[in-house]
Design an enzyme around this catalytic site. Structure first.
Site, mmCIF file in Angstrom:
data_model
loop_
_atom_site.group_PDB
_atom_site.id
_atom_site.type_symbol
_atom_site.label_atom_id
_atom_site.label_comp_id
_atom_site.label_asym_id
_atom_site.label_seq_id
_atom_site.Cartn_x
_atom_site.Cartn_y
_atom_site.Cartn_z
ATOM 1 N N CYS A 72 0.869 -1.179 0.000
ATOM 2 C CA CYS A 72 0.000 0.000 0.000
ATOM 3 C C CYS A 72 0.906 1.231 0.000
ATOM 4 C CB CYS A 72 -0.855 -0.055 1.262
ATOM 5 S SG CYS A 72 -1.971 1.324 1.404
ATOM 6 N N CYS A 131 37.539 14.079 -9.750
ATOM 7 C CA CYS A 131 37.134 13.169 -8.667
ATOM 8 C C CYS A 131 35.995 12.254 -9.121
ATOM 9 C CB CYS A 131 36.709 14.002 -7.467
ATOM 10 S SG CYS A 131 35.990 13.016 -6.153
HETATM 11 N N1 MHO Z 1 38.912 16.515 -2.653
HETATM 12 C C1 MHO Z 1 38.466 15.182 -2.417
HETATM 13 C C2 MHO Z 1 38.676 14.311 -3.595
HETATM 14 C C3 MHO Z 1 38.249 12.933 -3.417
HETATM 15 S S1 MHO Z 1 38.212 12.129 -4.865
HETATM 16 C C4 MHO Z 1 37.765 10.569 -4.634
HETATM 17 C C5 MHO Z 1 39.195 14.618 -1.229
HETATM 18 O O1 MHO Z 1 40.390 14.870 -1.115
HETATM 19 O O2 MHO Z 1 38.570 13.949 -0.413
HETATM 20 O O3 MHO Z 1 39.490 12.190 -5.470
#
Ligand code: MHO
Length: 291
Positions: A72, A131
């Protein structure tokens, strides 16, 4: 479906007489979970979405065949995707089930169903644009994208770890492997989106993240991908939208090393977590159009 995950199908919907959208089952048993709800001095079984953990409704044992269950649901917790929109929104794989159930589909939906049924073909795009948390989070929501994975590629170190890559050891880039359904989207469309969701003009940098691991790169897998990548990059550059020259590298794909589990689907696990990615409104499809 806050997270875009399909939860229920109209094929399992029935009129329970309660006014609430009622279903005999979820589209996939893993898409929802249940928890005990003791509010309003009752013990009820609450249904939540497995991925986004958002409240959907309650589960009762008085439903019809084949399951005897009544899911539901609160219509405000669901986003209804009409059958003729399924393909365009990236859910084309659910269309054949409607046909099988004898539902007469509008012509466009029937064509998309045929395409989805005919092809379980998959293609892959391997992209780096800073990133990978933010990259993955935006790419995975694109229509036709069926799976994404973050990892490291373009460098020399085998079995790299995040710290190696972050420190520039081995020269890998943080990258996203995007698996898509070519019946729904195309390599070109994915690339056009890629050039709007990250800044391709900053060498070895994305936002505040600096280093070779944050470079912009397209890792092509075959001659056709290489050609498309070169055409799209040239078109984006010529559009002048970015105001600075595009520095995205186009290189042959080598080994892809999947990143540690904690980096996979990072922003889904940490909503509101760090990202420098967002989608610009540029339209590279019509080169003449001005912003
Ligand atoms: N500025 C971020 C980047 C992470 S990314 C997975 C950090 O240093 O956490 O590169």
């Amino acid at each position: 479906m806050v997270s875009g995950v399909p939860l229920f199908s109209s094929l399992d919907k029935y009129d329970s007489g309660t006014g609430w959208p009622s279903f005999t089952r979820p589209i996939d048993p893993n898409a929802v979970k249940t928890v005990q709800d003791r509010s309003l001095s009752m013990v009820r079984t609450e249904v939540r979405s497995a991925k986004a953990n958002s409240h959907l409704g309650h589960l009762f044992d008085d439903g019809p065949a084949p399951t005897g269950k009544r899911y539901c649901m609160n219509s405000a917790a669901l986003r209804f995707v009409p059958v003729e929109r399924l393909a365009a929104e990236g859910y084309g794989q659910y269309l054949p089930a409607f046909e099988k159930a004898g539902v007469k589909l509008p012509a466009a939906a029937a064509a998309a169903a045929a395409a989805a049924a005919a092809s379980d073909k998959r293609e892959t795009a391997l992209l780096a644009g800073g990133c990978f948390w933010g990259m993955q989070d935006l790419l995975r929501k694109q229509p036709g994208v069926v799976r994404t994975e973050v990892g490291y590629t373009g460098g020399t170190l085998e079995h790299p770890k995040y710290d190696d890559v972050h420190a520039g050891r081995g020269g890998h880039a943080e990258a996203v492997k995007v698996v898509f359904d070519p019946a729904v989207t195309s390599y070109e469309d994915i690339l056009l989106f890629f050039f709007r969701m990250h800044d391709p003009t900053t060498k070895n940098q994305q936002g505040n993240d600096v280093g070779v691991s944050y470079r912009s790169a397209i890792f092509y897998e075959n001659a056709a991908q290489k050609k498309t990548a070169e055409e799209v990059r040239a078109r984006v550059d010529a559009s002048g939208k970015w105001r600075k020259p595009v520095v995205t590298e186009i290189i042959a794909a080598g080994p892809f090393w999947p990143a540690e589990a904690e980096h996979q689907d990072y922003l889904e696990k940490h909503p509101g977590g760090y990202t420098c990615h967002y989608v610009r409104s540029f339209d590279f499809k019509s080169p003449a159009a001005k912003e």
